[in-house]
Write an enzyme that holds these catalytic residues in place. Structure first.
Site, short mmCIF file in Angstrom:
data_model
loop_
_atom_site.label_atom_id
_atom_site.label_comp_id
_atom_site.label_asym_id
_atom_site.label_seq_id
_atom_site.Cartn_x
_atom_site.Cartn_y
_atom_site.Cartn_z
N ARG A 1 0.82 -1.21 0.00
CA ARG A 1 0.00 0.00 0.00
C ARG A 1 0.85 1.26 0.00
O ARG A 1 0.49 2.27 -0.59
CB ARG A 1 -0.91 0.00 1.23
CG ARG A 1 -2.11 -0.92 1.11
CD ARG A 1 -3.15 -0.57 2.16
NE ARG A 1 -4.34 -1.40 2.00
CZ ARG A 1 -4.87 -2.11 2.98
NH1 ARG A 1 -4.31 -2.12 4.16
NH2 ARG A 1 -5.95 -2.83 2.78
N THR B 1 -9.85 0.85 -6.72
CA THR B 1 -10.55 -0.39 -6.36
C THR B 1 -9.65 -1.40 -5.67
O THR B 1 -10.07 -2.07 -4.72
CB THR B 1 -11.16 -1.02 -7.63
OG1 THR B 1 -12.04 -0.08 -8.24
CG2 THR B 1 -11.91 -2.29 -7.31
N VAL B 2 -8.42 -1.56 -6.15
CA VAL B 2 -7.62 -2.69 -5.68
C VAL B 2 -7.11 -2.47 -4.26
O VAL B 2 -7.07 -1.36 -3.75
CB VAL B 2 -6.43 -2.96 -6.62
CG1 VAL B 2 -6.91 -3.29 -8.01
CG2 VAL B 2 -5.48 -1.77 -6.66
N GLU B 3 -6.68 -3.57 -3.63
CA GLU B 3 -6.21 -3.60 -2.25
C GLU B 3 -7.24 -2.99 -1.30
O GLU B 3 -6.91 -2.24 -0.38
CB GLU B 3 -4.86 -2.90 -2.11
CG GLU B 3 -3.73 -3.69 -2.74
CD GLU B 3 -2.36 -3.16 -2.36
OE1 GLU B 3 -2.28 -2.28 -1.49
OE2 GLU B 3 -1.39 -3.64 -2.94
N GLY B 4 -8.49 -3.32 -1.52
CA GLY B 4 -9.57 -2.77 -0.72
C GLY B 4 -10.06 -1.48 -1.33
O GLY B 4 -9.31 -0.52 -1.49
#
Length: 830
Positions: free
Chosen positions: A377, A498-501
């Site tokens: 992240r 959208t990705v990683e939550g």
């Protein structure tokens, strides 16, 4: 009498403000009673009664065994009744990583010296050379147009180069054949690739972020490391990690993919392992992966692991050709064309030796994922989105300088300047966040809350930057083709959101959900000790919490009544920016107070109040962004040219934090808490304002003018070359424009006198105008040639691509001379 009473109230307020120890309170009480007696305000008998009442209270509070027995033990029982229960998975998520500067901001009294003394990020000579040579060359081999419209992937040439030069093993230590790069070097490489080609950036960042390499480095057995890490470093293995489940998203704690512990014949021997069934999707690199990392829920109905084992989320590493593995189809995420797809398996036997870390790590997968997720992240998504923003700002800043309307550059229009200022201001802020997050990782920190802030706010601001860029260049950004440098970024921004939550979850659950517990100086200790029944540490945390709460009430009231003018700023900070340090400290105090009141009034339901936690998280996030901006300015040597960027970004962060505060008060579930916060924390309102037009104009001017400020803002971008890609003509024209502009200024008198007409807005006529000026002796031959080159590049820069009616793009696309792929293959790929 009034002086006597006022003195004790004032001294008590100061002790509360300083969160003083009980010994100081005892000393104050004794001196106050003694002074009252000596001044004649109370009689000796009254003074004796007052002392008699004070001594037991002070003894109760100061004599800890007595305090624990009479106060803390009942409090612990009550706390355990109202404390929200945390599951094992929630506890693992909360305890993942560590706290850093985010804890300072959350506690209400940030130590700015700690932030400013953090070493600035830097590259080694080897890392810088890799960035300048290998990364630049990979950028030359890959671009968004060809990857999306011709290959639907990186070209074979680009893939081969990335593998050969070690791009897939940047985080692998040199002992295993990898590059052993720092987090900052990793970030710089991804950023640069993202200014050129998103497919290249994603294909490189995934093997170097959350995936098999990182999990192996931290948890793998020596045999697993020796086997896989050298192969990953050489690009012989391409990894992916399968986490996301259709019914659980990226929440590993909720996945339904199950592996049953069993014994089965494997390589001629009875072997302990799992029979796993899974359904995964959105798995980046899955279609081309040679080794699959897989997260699943382990169950042991027959007790084969032993009575003490605790099966649960487990991570395994499975070769692609393992029997039963189904992998290879593709998703099509908004034309980004990086390899992404589903993978499935039904009753696939996986021996215990394939568990990452071996049998000892069965059930530890959730903790492993949570601890490693911070790096992904904090690096991958912030770096790629800052890269896209640098592409947009660099190209659009040049475009508005050379594109004319009504006989002036469109960058001179105030409406355009407003958008340009947002673009540049947000880029300055997000790049500051990226740099600070990478610096923290290189210092050995694993700040999970900071990484969530970086992921959410950098991707959201990148969306603003790209949207504004599209508005400014209009139809040039809408029409697809090799010369369009924005359309693919515009399409792909939602992927990062959208990705990683998804960002909604990141904002409402992760940032504040982890921050409220991890960053608070006492809450996590209270929860742990109450659950364990440990009275002594619970007592220390409880009374520390009480003092902390009253300290923040006193600080908030003081700052609210004085407008924060009494707040100190770091002595070594830039004088022009000290007001921002003061404003941040005041907001930090308000955040700490609002958090405690919200936890007290809303209780365990707080984690379901997404709107409330989102606003509290917004204040924390904006404080971190502001801190990053101030830190960046100091790290870069306080360049005066950059002050417009700093002022814009700082004022924007404060305005957003102020808006979140006002929204928090207006919508707080407890109206009593909201009223208390308003009266104590901001009785005269919290005055914050967005950057004004003068600041916006100054920022806009910097990005459409050659100079060190613009260079620093877009530093680390791909070096565009006309012979490599047609998008470079915009920058080539921008480079020539100052000289052309100087010639036009020199000819103003000739234009006014009617000797020559004004330079035409139509660039196709500019060369003829230059020829006329040369014929009249107004400019030299060299100047005419310069104007001609500018006109040719600028005209090409404002044109848009067109194609045959059947859109046979692959057949008509001019390829690089180095590409030997036959046209038939290219057409089929398209």
């Amino acid at each position: 009498m009034l002086i006597w009473i006022g003195a004790v109230l004032g001294a008590g307020f100061i002790l509360t403000f300083l969160q003083a120890r009980m010994t100081w309170w005892a000393l104050l009480t004794g001196l106050w009673i003694l002074a009252g007696w000596k001044l004649g305000n109370v009689s000796p008998s009254t003074a004796g009664v007052m002392a008699g009442a004070a001594v037991p209270i002070l003894a109760l509070l100061m004599f800890r065994p007595l305090r624990r027995a009479l106060l803390s033990r009942p409090a612990m029982g009550a706390f355990r009744q109202i404390m929200p229960r945390m599951s094992a998975t929630e506890q693992a998520a909360v305890e993942a990583g560590n706290v850093w500067w985010d804890a300072e901001l959350f506690a209400g009294r940030p130590d700015w010296r700690r932030l400013l003394s953090t070493p600035s990020p830097s590259l080694t000579g080897e890392e810088q050379r890799f960035l300048d040579v290998e990364t630049e060359q990979l950028c030359n081999l890959a671009n968004d147009w060809e990857t999306t419209s011709v290959w639907q992937d990186l070209s074979p040439e680009a893939w081969a180069y990335a593998k050969d030069k070690g791009f897939l093993g940047m985080i692998v230590p040199k002992a295993y054949g990898g590059l052993g790069f720092s987090a900052y070097a990793h970030s710089q490489v991804i950023q640069k690739l993202s200014t050129r080609c998103s497919a290249a950036a994603v294909s490189v960042m995934v093997p170097n972020s959350l995936g098999p390499a990182e999990l192996l480095l931290h948890y793998g057995t020596e045999e697993q490391k020796d086997h896989y890490l050298p192969r990953l470093a050489r690009g012989e293995e391409i990894p992916c990690f399968a986490l996301t489940n259709p019914y659980a998203g990226s929440d590993a704690a909720a996945i339904t993919d199950t592996g049953v512990v069993c014994k089965q014949m494997w390589n001629g021997e009875e072997t302990l392992g799992f029979r796993i069934s899974w359904r995964k999707r959105y798995i980046t690199l899955a279609p081309v992966a040679t080794v699959l990392g897989l997260a699943f829920r382990a169950v042991d109905p027959d007790g084969l692991l032993g009575a003490e084992a605790e099966p649960g989320i487990t991570c395994v590493l499975i070769p692609r050709d393992h029997p039963g593995v189904n992998i290879g189809r593709r998703h099509w995420p908004l034309n980004a064309v990086f390899q992404n797809g589903p993978t499935t398996g039904d009753d696939v036997f996986v021996p215990m030796e394939m568990v990452i870390g071996g049998r000892a790590q069965v059930g530890a997968g959730w903790r492993m994922l949570m601890e490693c997720l911070a790096a992904g992240r904090a690096i991958s998504l912030p770096s790629s989105n800052v890269g896209m923003s640098k592409l947009a700002v660099g190209m659009v800043g040049a475009y508005v300088a050379i594109r004319r309307q009504f006989n002036q550059p469109i960058g001179a229009f105030e409406g355009v300047q407003e958008a340009l200022a947002r673009m540049a201001g947000h880029l300055y802020a997000t790049d500051a966040v990226r740099r600070l997050a990478a610096a923290a990782l290189d210092q050995g920190e694993k700040p999970s809350v900071v990484s969530a802030i970086a992921k959410y706010h950098v991707t959201e601001r990148a969306r603003i930057v790209i949207n504004d860029a599209m508005d400014v260049i209009g139809g040039k950004g809408v029409c697809m083709g090799p010369s369009n440098y924005l359309a693919r970024a515009y399409q792909q921004v939602p992927i990062a959101i959208t990705v990683e939550g998804a960002n909604i979850m990141t904002r409402t659950l992760i940032i504040y959900g982890q921050g409220a517990i991890r960053c608070h100086p006492y809450v996590l200790t209270l929860m742990r000790t109450a659950e364990a029944g440990e009275l002594k540490p619970f007592d220390a945390a409880l009374f520390g919490y009480v003092g902390f709460l009253f300290r923040n009430v006193a600080r908030a009231l003081t700052f609210g009544l004085t407008g924060g003018v009494l707040i100190g700023a770091p002595r070594d900070a830039a004088p022009q920016l000290k007001r921002y340090y003061r404003a941040a400290t005041r907001l930090s105090t308000l955040l700490a107070l609002a958090s405690d009141l919200s936890m007290a009034t809303v209780g365990g339901a707080l984690k379901r109040k997404g709107a409330l936690t989102g606003r509290l998280g917004d204040i924390l996030s904006q404080l971190f962004i502001l801190s990053s901006v101030l830190k960046r300015f100091e790290d870069e040597g306080r360049p005066a040219e950059d002050l417009p960027f700093v002022h814009w970004a700082a004022q924007d962060a404060l305005a957003r934090a102020g808006a979140a505060w006002r929204s928090l008060l207006a919508n707080h579930p407890s109206r009593g808490a909201a009223l208390f916060l308003k009266l104590i924390g901001a009785p005269f309102g919290l005055k914050t304002s967005e950057p004004d037009d003068r600041c916006a104009a100054a920022v806009a001017a910097l990005i459409q003018t050659h100079g060190p400020a613009r260079d620093r803002l877009i530093a680390g971008s791909w070096t565009a070359q006309v012979e490599v890609d047609p998008i470079a003509v915009t920058l080539a024209a921008f480079d020539l424009y100052p000289q052309v502009e100087a010639i036009e200024r020199r000819l103003k008198d000739a234009v006014r006198g009617g000797v020559i007409a004004r330079a035409p807005q139509n660039l196709t006529l500019l060369d003829g105008w230059a020829a006329e000026a040369q014929g009249k002796g107004l400019i030299t031959t060299q100047e005419r040639e310069l104007i001609g080159r500018f006109a040719a590049h600028a005209d090409q820069a404002i044109q848009v691509d067109d194609f045959a009616p059947d859109f046979d793009i692959a057949a008509g696309l001019a390829r690089r001379p180095t590409d030997t792929a036959p046209a038939k293959t290219k057409k089929k790929a398209a």
